[in-house]
Design an enzyme around this catalytic site. Structure first.
Site, mmCIF file in Angstrom:
data_model
loop_
_atom_site.group_PDB
_atom_site.id
_atom_site.type_symbol
_atom_site.label_atom_id
_atom_site.label_comp_id
_atom_site.label_asym_id
_atom_site.label_seq_id
_atom_site.Cartn_x
_atom_site.Cartn_y
_atom_site.Cartn_z
ATOM 1 N N GLU A 16 -22.346 -23.784 10.354
ATOM 2 C CA GLU A 16 -23.046 -22.322 10.814
ATOM 3 C C GLU A 16 -24.295 -22.614 11.033
ATOM 4 O O GLU A 16 -24.670 -22.056 11.925
ATOM 5 C CB GLU A 16 -22.237 -21.243 9.864
ATOM 6 C CG GLU A 16 -22.728 -19.990 10.230
ATOM 7 C CD GLU A 16 -22.340 -19.374 11.395
ATOM 8 O OE1 GLU A 16 -21.381 -20.195 12.056
ATOM 9 O OE2 GLU A 16 -22.584 -18.457 11.910
ATOM 10 N N ARG A 60 -24.826 0.876 20.586
ATOM 11 C CA ARG A 60 -24.267 0.598 19.324
ATOM 12 C C ARG A 60 -22.921 0.311 19.327
ATOM 13 O O ARG A 60 -22.246 -0.451 18.610
ATOM 14 C CB ARG A 60 -24.293 1.994 18.267
ATOM 15 C CG ARG A 60 -25.373 2.320 18.078
ATOM 16 C CD ARG A 60 -25.338 3.585 17.352
ATOM 17 N NE ARG A 60 -24.704 3.925 15.887
ATOM 18 C CZ ARG A 60 -25.339 4.283 15.011
ATOM 19 N NH1 ARG A 60 -26.407 4.319 14.791
ATOM 20 N NH2 ARG A 60 -24.635 4.059 13.922
ATOM 21 N N HIS A 86 -22.291 -42.850 6.486
ATOM 22 C CA HIS A 86 -21.144 -43.562 7.271
ATOM 23 C C HIS A 86 -21.378 -43.654 8.674
ATOM 24 O O HIS A 86 -20.359 -43.647 9.552
ATOM 25 C CB HIS A 86 -19.689 -42.699 6.994
ATOM 26 C CG HIS A 86 -19.420 -42.956 5.560
ATOM 27 N ND1 HIS A 86 -18.947 -44.078 5.095
ATOM 28 C CD2 HIS A 86 -19.340 -41.899 4.637
ATOM 29 C CE1 HIS A 86 -18.918 -43.959 3.611
ATOM 30 N NE2 HIS A 86 -18.991 -42.733 3.491
ATOM 31 N N TRP A 90 -16.191 4.109 17.068
ATOM 32 C CA TRP A 90 -15.823 2.954 17.164
ATOM 33 C C TRP A 90 -14.872 2.719 16.131
ATOM 34 O O TRP A 90 -15.076 2.740 14.964
ATOM 35 C CB TRP A 90 -17.057 1.782 16.666
ATOM 36 C CG TRP A 90 -16.895 0.484 16.958
ATOM 37 C CD1 TRP A 90 -16.864 -0.128 18.139
ATOM 38 C CD2 TRP A 90 -16.487 -0.437 16.144
ATOM 39 N NE1 TRP A 90 -16.654 -1.504 18.240
ATOM 40 C CE2 TRP A 90 -16.213 -1.844 16.861
ATOM 41 C CE3 TRP A 90 -16.419 -0.691 14.594
ATOM 42 C CZ2 TRP A 90 -15.883 -2.869 16.286
ATOM 43 C CZ3 TRP A 90 -16.116 -1.799 14.136
ATOM 44 C CH2 TRP A 90 -15.676 -2.851 14.928
ATOM 45 N N ASN A 150 -18.851 9.256 10.584
ATOM 46 C CA ASN A 150 -19.202 7.806 10.398
ATOM 47 C C ASN A 150 -18.987 7.413 9.096
ATOM 48 O O ASN A 150 -19.354 8.099 8.242
ATOM 49 C CB ASN A 150 -20.857 7.621 10.788
ATOM 50 C CG ASN A 150 -21.125 7.925 12.232
ATOM 51 O OD1 ASN A 150 -20.329 8.167 13.109
ATOM 52 N ND2 ASN A 150 -22.293 7.471 12.377
ATOM 53 N N GLY A 151 -18.229 6.300 9.050
ATOM 54 C CA GLY A 151 -17.769 5.705 7.737
ATOM 55 C C GLY A 151 -16.557 5.849 7.475
ATOM 56 O O GLY A 151 -15.755 5.836 8.523
ATOM 57 N N LYS A 166 -19.975 -12.780 24.246
ATOM 58 C CA LYS A 166 -19.808 -12.147 23.139
ATOM 59 C C LYS A 166 -18.238 -12.281 22.832
ATOM 60 O O LYS A 166 -17.611 -12.344 21.825
ATOM 61 C CB LYS A 166 -20.141 -10.618 22.912
ATOM 62 C CG LYS A 166 -19.969 -10.153 21.723
ATOM 63 C CD LYS A 166 -21.107 -10.425 20.635
ATOM 64 C CE LYS A 166 -20.763 -10.326 19.189
ATOM 65 N NZ LYS A 166 -21.322 -11.082 18.243
ATOM 66 N N LYS A 168 -25.888 -21.679 14.677
ATOM 67 C CA LYS A 168 -26.671 -20.541 14.883
ATOM 68 C C LYS A 168 -27.895 -21.128 15.555
ATOM 69 O O LYS A 168 -28.383 -20.390 16.673
ATOM 70 C CB LYS A 168 -27.268 -20.081 13.634
ATOM 71 C CG LYS A 168 -26.426 -19.106 13.070
ATOM 72 C CD LYS A 168 -26.040 -17.705 13.462
ATOM 73 C CE LYS A 168 -24.960 -18.063 14.537
ATOM 74 N NZ LYS A 168 -23.615 -17.700 14.253
ATOM 75 N N CYS A 202 -20.321 4.144 14.054
ATOM 76 C CA CYS A 202 -20.242 5.060 15.216
ATOM 77 C C CYS A 202 -21.696 5.793 15.419
ATOM 78 O O CYS A 202 -22.326 5.472 14.582
ATOM 79 C CB CYS A 202 -19.158 6.309 14.859
ATOM 80 S SG CYS A 202 -17.566 5.302 14.441
ATOM 81 N N GLU A 247 -27.027 -22.255 19.467
ATOM 82 C CA GLU A 247 -26.900 -21.151 20.357
ATOM 83 C C GLU A 247 -28.054 -20.338 20.784
ATOM 84 O O GLU A 247 -28.220 -19.879 21.852
ATOM 85 C CB GLU A 247 -25.960 -19.834 19.457
ATOM 86 C CG GLU A 247 -24.700 -20.297 19.228
ATOM 87 C CD GLU A 247 -23.815 -19.040 18.640
ATOM 88 O OE1 GLU A 247 -24.278 -19.033 17.475
ATOM 89 O OE2 GLU A 247 -22.981 -18.594 18.961
HETATM 90 C C1 F6R Z 1 -20.977 -17.681 16.980
HETATM 91 C C2 F6R Z 1 -20.213 -16.843 17.902
HETATM 92 C C3 F6R Z 1 -18.781 -17.641 18.249
HETATM 93 C C4 F6R Z 1 -17.824 -16.811 17.920
HETATM 94 C C5 F6R Z 1 -16.389 -17.324 18.375
HETATM 95 C C6 F6R Z 1 -15.019 -16.666 17.916
HETATM 96 O O1 F6R Z 1 -22.167 -16.968 16.681
HETATM 97 O O2 F6R Z 1 -20.411 -15.725 18.083
HETATM 98 O O3 F6R Z 1 -18.655 -18.882 17.975
HETATM 99 O O4 F6R Z 1 -17.455 -16.586 16.384
HETATM 100 O O5 F6R Z 1 -16.371 -17.348 19.847
HETATM 101 O O6 F6R Z 1 -15.252 -15.187 18.435
HETATM 102 P P1 F6R Z 1 -14.203 -14.049 17.722
HETATM 103 O O7 F6R Z 1 -14.707 -13.993 16.288
HETATM 104 O O8 F6R Z 1 -14.526 -12.704 18.350
HETATM 105 O O9 F6R Z 1 -13.000 -14.550 17.628
#
Ligand code: F6R
Length: 624
Positions: free
Chosen positions: A498, A27, A521, A76, A102-103, A619, A502, A2, A505
């Site tokens: 992963e 934030r 294979h 938050w 915060n915390g 996001k 990354k 927060c 993306e």
């Molecule tokens: C990758 C990424 C996406 C999310 C996916 C699920 O960096 O951010 O692959 O992991 O869209 O999103 P959440 O976790 O919000 O359900």
């Protein structure tokens, strides 16, 4: 997490506080508020569920006169849904004391019980509110009733009550309080959560990060853990929590406000990568020991009996969160608990095969991912119990799940998930440890060593983060590569996935994560001379086989970057190495993922990509 602002000085208090909150908006937050003491020493408190713009309008509609001191907050949610009642600042019973925080106050339930018993009335579901009531209680014990204390004694009494209150709270906090009876002093304290004091002329500031007041002053003092500040118009005094006066260095900040928002990092993604040790600490705090005990029942209602009653665990999620699920599957199976992991959008008919004997663990940073929510609904329709692991309090997922384990990572702004993934891993390890101990699959000594391994992670993560420059150099060497392969085995195979995700993306290049044993294979056919192949190969039972797979790839011309530790480095023959601290293999995913995140970041940086907002991505994915 927060955001905090605080001000004492001139008569533009509300403007300064609201402007500070606007500068903290980046934030991420769900509600906000301010409290000031007006010219008649009355408390003026305004809070909204929603944006700072709405708070601004509310304050403008009912302006306050003569306020020279105040505090503000963007919240938050961590305890209690996002709402006006749960928004900070929070007051005591008499609405004389007001606090922003915060915390997480770890022992708030215990304190709340005592305070309720002493007759205090609570107005929110937050952990923060206990601070205001506890402080009120401390003032009472110092015999502060109306007119009972000489006005010149109010400051020392307020200070002493504050200090005593700090001695009783446990957890992580940056907090600030003001008291309507003592309008010439603002008190602030820090323990494991950032807090900074800004020094002006005839006015002073506090904030959780400098961007809140950088417009007014660049002269700042950073509080350390266990330190507090008494902030007045004409100066600031610093103390330890024991009340010993200390002198602190003032530094001049060179950042502009955009740099300040990102804590000096170039991108939110990089800042969040560097927040991962803290993410693990926040997720584990107060929840680990004793493993298999009563902790999860008290916090989320999941008793040891319930953990014993499930015949198996089914993980579901999307994207990065699905990779966390894959680690979870291996971890639970390692303890002998049957587990499977599915991509939420592919879960379809499997939901119908579940029963009330299955615990479905749904993982989602946002808690709003449509595919995950749909799968959860299908699972519940089959009678399964659902445990949500999420970073977002009050999200749809939290409302639909039977149990909710929050990761407490703070908002993640970068679209590519990093610290949220780390929080998800920490939550999975926490859950697996409690499960295994409750089912007597992890006996006392092993449970202790499991917990110790987990508690070591933040320090090891920090060690890896210190290698950013070297990892960046390796990444820069591949900035023009158009294809990447990531391979690993067992518990690190999800990390290969992963790593590939990354880089896809944020760099828009083709990358694949593969189980190392599966390469021969088919996929090995795509290897060409100079193709970058990142092999995740820490010490452990997969090592010898990994060494063979690396040889096969090299024989076809792959340029191998090996993610190793000092022992596995002797076994894996690669052209470049990223060397991690040694750790028990079971826990290595929390370490091996970090160089891959940094690698992806620096490839994208060299390619000049829009790292925090990659093309075509959102996001939160709220459509199926
Ligand atoms: C990758 C990424 C996406 C999310 C996916 C699920 O960096 O951010 O692959 O992991 O869209 O999103 P959440 O976790 O919000 O359900």
């Amino acid at each position: 997490m927060c955001g905090i602002t605080g001000y004492i000085g001139g008569n533009k208090t509300t403007d300064i506080l609201i402007d500070g909150l606007k500068r903290l908006e980046y934030r991420g937050y769900d509600s906000c508020g301010i409290a000031v003491i007006d010219a008649r020493n009355s408390l003026y408190l305004r809070r909204v569920s929603g944006r700072v713009g709405a708070l601004d309008k509310l304050v403008a509609a009912e302006p306050v006169k003569g306020a020279r001191i105040g505090i503000g907050h963007t919240r938050w949610a961590t305890h209690g849904v996002p709402s006006e009642d749960n928004a900070h600042p929070h007051t005591d019973c008499a609405s004389q004391l007001v606090v922003v925080h915060n915390g997480i106050i770890e022992n708030y339930l215990e304190l709340k019980e005592q305070l309720l018993f002493a007759g205090h009335k609570f107005k929110s579901e937050t952990d923060t509110e206990v601070i205001a009531h506890l402080l009120e209680e401390k003032l009472k014990t110092l015999h502060v009733q109306e007119k009972a204390v000489r006005s010149d004694m109010l400051e020392p009494v307020f200070f002493e009550a504050f200090r005593r209150m700090l001695a009783d709270i446990k957890g992580s906090f940056a907090l600030s309080v003001i008291w309507a009876r003592c309008p010439h002093m603002l008190l602030a304290a820090r323990m494991y959560s950032p807090l900074v004091v800004g020094l002006g002329k005839g006015e002073n500031f506090i904030a959780s990060d400098v961007s809140a007041f950088l417009k007014h002053t660049k002269r700042v003092v950073f509080l350390n853990d266990g330190e507090m500040a008494a902030v007045k118009e004409d100066g600031v005094d610093f103390y330890t929590f024991q009340g010993k006066k200390i002198s602190k260095d003032c530094v001049t900040i060179q950042w502009d406000s955009t740099m300040a928002e990102k804590g000096g990092y170039k991108h939110f993604m990089l800042k969040e990568i560097h927040e991962q040790a803290e993410a693990v600490e926040n997720t584990l705090r107060g929840r680990l020991l004793p493993l298999g005990g009563d902790i999860l029942r008290r916090e989320i209602g999941l008793s040891a009996d319930a953990m014993r009653s499930f015949s198996g665990v089914q993980f579901i999620a999307c994207g990065t969160a699905y990779h966390a699920c894959l680690v979870g599957r291996v971890l639970f199976e390692n303890f002998g608990v049957p587990a499977s992991a599915d991509i939420a959008s592919e879960f379809t008919d499997r939901a119908g095969l579940l029963s009330d004997k299955t615990l479905v663990v749904a993982i989602s940073q946002s808690g709003e991912t449509a595919d995950t929510l749909f799968a959860v609904r299908e699972a519940r329709a089959s009678g399964a119990k659902v445990l949500a692991i999420t970073n977002t309090v009050g999200s749809t997922l939290t409302r639909e799940a039977d149990y909710v384990l929050h990761t407490h990572c703070g908002p993640e702004i970068g679209v590519a998930s990093t610290k949220a993934f780390m929080g998800q891993l920490a939550a999975i390890y926490l859950l697996a440890g409690h499960f295994a101990a409750a089912r007597r699959l992890l006996l006392e000594t092993d449970a202790r060593s499991y917990a110790e391994n987990l508690l070591k992670m933040p320090r090891l993560i920090e060690e890896i983060l210190e290698q950013e420059k070297e990892i960046a150099k390796v990444a820069q060497g591949f900035a023009s590569s158009e294809h990447f392969l990531f391979i690993s085995r067992h518990i690190n195979y999800p990390i290969a996935l992963e790593g590939a995700l990354k880089i896809k993306e944020i760099s828009y290049v083709h990358a694949e994560g593969y189980p190392a044993g599966e390469m021969k294979h088919g996929p090995i056919a795509i290897i060409y001379a100079g193709m970058p192949l990142l092999a995740v190969a820490p010490s452990g039972r997969a090592l010898e086989l990994m060494a063979g797979n690396v040889e096969e790839a090299k024989a076809r011309g792959a340029e191998v970057v090996a993610i190793v530790d000092s022992a596995s480095k002797k076994v894996i023959k690669a052209s470049r190495y990223i060397t991690l601290p040694l750790a028990d293999e079971l826990f290595t995913p929390m370490l091996t993922v970090i160089p891959l995140q940094i690698f992806a970041y620096h490839v994208a940086l060299a390619k000049k990509c829009d790292i925090d907002k990659p093309r075509n991505l959102a996001k939160s994915v709220t459509v199926r």
